[in-house]
Design an enzyme around this catalytic site. Structure first.
Site, PDB file in Angstrom:
ATOM      1  N   GLY A 114     -83.994 -40.388  70.760  1.00  0.00           N
ATOM      2  CA  GLY A 114     -84.431 -40.983  69.975  1.00  0.00           C
ATOM      3  C   GLY A 114     -83.080 -41.760  69.040  1.00  0.00           C
ATOM      4  O   GLY A 114     -81.523 -41.728  69.590  1.00  0.00           O
ATOM      5  N   CYS A 115     -83.237 -42.995  68.381  1.00  0.00           N
ATOM      6  CA  CYS A 115     -81.875 -43.537  68.236  1.00  0.00           C
ATOM      7  C   CYS A 115     -80.851 -43.253  67.668  1.00  0.00           C
ATOM      8  O   CYS A 115     -79.813 -42.491  67.480  1.00  0.00           O
ATOM      9  CB  CYS A 115     -81.827 -45.131  68.192  1.00  0.00           C
ATOM     10  SG  CYS A 115     -83.136 -45.549  66.677  1.00  0.00           S
ATOM     11  N   HIS A 116     -81.149 -42.545  65.978  1.00  0.00           N
ATOM     12  CA  HIS A 116     -80.246 -42.011  65.006  1.00  0.00           C
ATOM     13  C   HIS A 116     -80.450 -40.684  65.629  1.00  0.00           C
ATOM     14  O   HIS A 116     -79.072 -39.751  65.469  1.00  0.00           O
ATOM     15  CB  HIS A 116     -81.699 -41.753  64.160  1.00  0.00           C
ATOM     16  CG  HIS A 116     -81.881 -42.612  63.352  1.00  0.00           C
ATOM     17  ND1 HIS A 116     -80.733 -44.258  62.344  1.00  0.00           N
ATOM     18  CD2 HIS A 116     -82.738 -44.157  63.127  1.00  0.00           C
ATOM     19  CE1 HIS A 116     -80.963 -44.736  61.820  1.00  0.00           C
ATOM     20  NE2 HIS A 116     -82.685 -45.278  62.550  1.00  0.00           N
ATOM     21  N   PHE A 284     -72.990 -46.346  68.656  1.00  0.00           N
ATOM     22  CA  PHE A 284     -73.929 -47.024  69.823  1.00  0.00           C
ATOM     23  C   PHE A 284     -74.524 -48.087  69.409  1.00  0.00           C
ATOM     24  O   PHE A 284     -74.934 -48.504  68.351  1.00  0.00           O
ATOM     25  CB  PHE A 284     -74.389 -45.870  71.155  1.00  0.00           C
ATOM     26  CG  PHE A 284     -74.909 -45.158  69.681  1.00  0.00           C
ATOM     27  CD1 PHE A 284     -76.459 -45.029  69.474  1.00  0.00           C
ATOM     28  CD2 PHE A 284     -74.628 -44.070  68.763  1.00  0.00           C
ATOM     29  CE1 PHE A 284     -77.090 -44.600  69.070  1.00  0.00           C
ATOM     30  CE2 PHE A 284     -75.356 -43.947  67.897  1.00  0.00           C
ATOM     31  CZ  PHE A 284     -77.129 -43.678  68.156  1.00  0.00           C
TER      32      PHE A 284
END
Length: 313
Positions: A114-116, A284
């Site tokens: 996942g991003c976080h 990022f």
């Protein structure tokens, strides 16, 4: 030539993924017509005709797509939350260890982080692995994302709705039950999930994920020890890098922009603070190393080619 199918190519992750892959000459993209995007049998046909299938779908739809796969040679790379903590799925963060990379190389089932979670894990996993951070450390995580992290529906809201509330940072996940927490705890080996503050703001893409630390709780490690460990952890990576640190008031970094790597597939780690308190920040693109870029990197590793092929670094 590898045959590649993107199941769910209309969302922000799927569109970025298509952009990264459409210009490649070493793969053939299998396409589904708009009117058949939700047709189970057409999706079954394309999944089983592919060498690699990407899933850019909600969790339930991703699980359904996996169940449609009868071809034992098809590699499935899932960008949803559905399989990230399942033991028979490789976790798609090769920079964590040789074991993680090897699993991506050999597995037919790969879960994209996942991003976080990517930002948090890039910081906390090596801290625990190195012994600097104890597993019972009371972690806190602040993570700022662009609105594309909420998917196409949220992106359309920000781009078309001029409500004043949208022109300021908005904190969410207030019930401390965010869907990324499970993998944040599971992959790092923390005893308890972190206190997590996700925030969305009115820019398209880019993330800044920060974990604050007290050195007195770090098994005797100094800020210089922490910096040295991160340099060693990511020294050989073409995607993740540690920004040079001079320490204390000599640290040249005074501000960190959350959208500094928008459009990129790379990740940068910043160490700042002093001998008592440390901030470690990972920046990022939530659609890059936080989603589509990581998915392409995993595909390249699975194919046995340069992992940076078609990435923007």
């Amino acid at each position: 030539m590898y045959k590649v199918f993107i199941d769910g190519n209309q969302g922000t992750t799927g569109l970025r993924l298509y952009d990264r892959l459409s210009k490649r000459t070493d793969i053939e993209l299998l396409k589904i017509s708009d009117e058949l995007r939700k047709d189970k049998e057409e999706r079954r046909r394309l999944i089983n005709s592919s060498d690699i299938t990407f899933l850019c779908l909600p969790d339930a739809a991703s699980r359904e797509s996996v169940s449609l796969c009868d071809n034992e040679n098809t590699v499935i790379i899932d960008a949803s939350t559905a399989h990230r903590t399942e033991e028979d799925w490789a976790y798609g963060f090769p920079e964590l260890s040789p074991e993680y990379r090897s699993a991506i190389e050999t597995s037919k089932r790969i879960a994209v982080p996942g991003c976080h979670a990517s930002g948090f894990i890039s910081i906390v996993y090596p801290l625990i692995k190195s012994g600097i951070m104890p597993a019972d450390y009371p972690c806190v995580c602040h993570s700022l994302t662009g609105y594309s992290g909420g998917g196409r529906k949220m992106a359309e809201q920000y781009e078309n709705d001029k409500t004043e509330d949208l022109f300021a940072p908005r904190q969410y996940g207030l019930n401390q039950n965010h869907k990324h927490l499970k993998e944040m705890k599971y992959i790092t080996g923390l005893d308890a999930a972190p206190l997590f503050t996700p925030i969305v703001d009115d820019y398209y893409s880019g993330m800044s994920t920060t974990v604050p630390l007290y050195t007195k709780l770090l098994n005797g490690a100094s800020i210089y020890d922490v910096y040295g460990m991160f340099c060693e952890q990511y020294n050989n990576s073409a995607v993740v890098s540690t920004i040079p640190f001079e320490g204390g008031t000599d640290n040249p970094v005074t501000m960190i922009s959350a959208n500094a790597l928008s459009g990129s597939d790379s990740m940068k780690i910043f160490i700042s603070g002093n001998e008592e308190r440390i901030f470690i920040t990972s920046i990022f693109d939530n659609l890059g190393k936080g989603a589509s870029g990581a998915a392409v990197q995993c595909m390249n590793i699975s194919m046995g080619i340069d992992e940076t092929t078609s990435l923007v670094l």
